[in-house]
Design a protein around this motif. Structure first.
Motif, PDB file in Angstrom:
ATOM      1  N   GLU A 178      -8.688   6.973  -1.238  1.00  0.00           N
ATOM      2  CA  GLU A 178      -7.876   6.713  -2.441  1.00  0.00           C
ATOM      3  C   GLU A 178      -7.037   7.928  -2.836  1.00  0.00           C
ATOM      4  O   GLU A 178      -6.100   7.797  -3.620  1.00  0.00           O
ATOM      5  CB  GLU A 178      -8.769   6.325  -3.636  1.00  0.00           C
ATOM      6  N   ILE A 190       0.870  -1.175   0.000  1.00  0.00           N
ATOM      7  CA  ILE A 190       0.000   0.000   0.000  1.00  0.00           C
ATOM      8  C   ILE A 190       0.910   1.229   0.000  1.00  0.00           C
ATOM      9  O   ILE A 190       1.722   1.407   0.899  1.00  0.00           O
ATOM     10  CB  ILE A 190      -0.909  -0.004   1.242  1.00  0.00           C
ATOM     11  N   ASN A 212       1.470   5.533  -0.437  1.00  0.00           N
ATOM     12  CA  ASN A 212       0.744   6.733  -0.021  1.00  0.00           C
ATOM     13  C   ASN A 212       1.512   7.979  -0.456  1.00  0.00           C
ATOM     14  O   ASN A 212       2.690   7.901  -0.794  1.00  0.00           O
ATOM     15  CB  ASN A 212       0.536   6.726   1.497  1.00  0.00           C
ATOM     16  N   SER A 217     -10.323  11.786  -0.124  1.00  0.00           N
ATOM     17  CA  SER A 217     -10.897  10.445   0.046  1.00  0.00           C
ATOM     18  C   SER A 217      -9.742   9.501   0.391  1.00  0.00           C
ATOM     19  O   SER A 217      -8.567   9.866   0.261  1.00  0.00           O
ATOM     20  CB  SER A 217     -11.564   9.995  -1.252  1.00  0.00           C
ATOM     21  N   PHE A 252      -2.930   4.268  -2.028  1.00  0.00           N
ATOM     22  CA  PHE A 252      -3.276   3.481  -3.209  1.00  0.00           C
ATOM     23  C   PHE A 252      -2.568   2.132  -3.162  1.00  0.00           C
ATOM     24  O   PHE A 252      -1.448   2.004  -2.677  1.00  0.00           O
ATOM     25  CB  PHE A 252      -2.999   4.231  -4.509  1.00  0.00           C
ATOM     26  N   TYR A 253      -3.287   1.164  -3.661  1.00  0.00           N
ATOM     27  CA  TYR A 253      -2.821  -0.222  -3.589  1.00  0.00           C
ATOM     28  C   TYR A 253      -2.169  -0.612  -4.908  1.00  0.00           C
ATOM     29  O   TYR A 253      -2.719  -0.370  -5.974  1.00  0.00           O
ATOM     30  CB  TYR A 253      -4.029  -1.115  -3.319  1.00  0.00           C
ATOM     31  N   GLN A 254      -0.970  -1.194  -4.823  1.00  0.00           N
ATOM     32  CA  GLN A 254      -0.268  -1.591  -6.047  1.00  0.00           C
ATOM     33  C   GLN A 254       0.475  -2.895  -5.789  1.00  0.00           C
ATOM     34  O   GLN A 254       1.266  -2.975  -4.841  1.00  0.00           O
ATOM     35  CB  GLN A 254       0.717  -0.501  -6.441  1.00  0.00           C
TER      36      GLN A 254
END
Lengths: 77, 148
Positions: A63, A6, A8, A61, A67-69
């Protein structure tokens, strides 16, 4: 299966919010400065509750902050 | 180095120091013939109970001294409050510590099963307790440094 991380952009968001310090952010969300350091360095993924509190500080928000990668080689999964 | 890492380092060294000194004193008494721990199993209970008390008092003193020195060196008055990351680190480290303690206890039982003297179970108990504490604190340092 690649490494799931995750990411950021807290560091950029802090600087765009009047160069907010890590300590100020830590105080606002109720954790230690070391925890903010660990989150920024992506050594620690915060709980959902803490993630929401951080996002709320920057009026974003979830997201917009996190963010997930997945790891390399698995981007099309 | 963060406060938590220093605190864990102090815990490791104080654990080794207190256990080492206490074990040395008991061993000297054993050599002097004040008691024979290879046959007097009730004495083990007494020694371990006293050790628990001594250890708690010594740790409190060491912790106070550490806090004073740290406050002077860093000019920081407050101990950082424990947050969700600290709790997760502690939880994972306690798990590792329990694995080591359970393993040591099983080894002690195995030693009995293969015919070793009964006092070995007490030795295994003390050694696994010390090792599990070291693993607990070392795990915390590891998780703080490498991330969780």
């Amino acid at each position: 299966m690649g490494k799931k991380v995750i990411h950021n952009n807290i560091r950029q968001l802090r600087f765009s919010k009047d160069e907010m310090t890590q300590q100020q952010l830590a105080d606002e969300v109720g954790v230690s400065r070391q925890t903010i350091v660990a989150i920024e360095k992506e050594k620690y993924s915060p709980s959902l509750e803490l993630a929401f509190r951080i996002a709320r500080v920057f009026d974003r928000s979830l997201e917009g902050v996190f963010f997930y990668q997945q790891g390399e080689g698995n981007n099309n999964e | 180095m963060s406060y938590r890492e220093k605190e864990n380092l102090v815990n490791i060294f104080s654990g080794l120091l207190i256990t080492g000194i206490y074990a040395w004193i008991i061993y000297q008494k054993q050599l002097a013939g004040q008691f024979d721990l290879t046959v007097n199993y009730n004495k083990w209970g007494e020694i371990l109970l006293v050790f628990m008390g001594v250890s708690i008092v010594a740790r409190i003193i060491i912790y106070i001294v550490f806090h004073i020195i740290n406050a002077i060196a860093t000019q920081a008055e407050d101990i950082p409050k424990e947050d969700e990351r600290d709790k997760l680190v502690k939880l994972k480290s306690t798990r590792n510590s329990h694995y080591v303690f359970s393993g040591g206890f099983v080894l002690g039982i195995l030693a009995l099963a293969i015919g070793m003297p009964i006092y070995w179970i007490f030795v295994a108990f003390v050694v696994s307790a010390l090792l599990s504490e070291i693993v607990d604190n070392a795990s915390q340092i590891y998780y703080y440094r490498r991330g969780i």
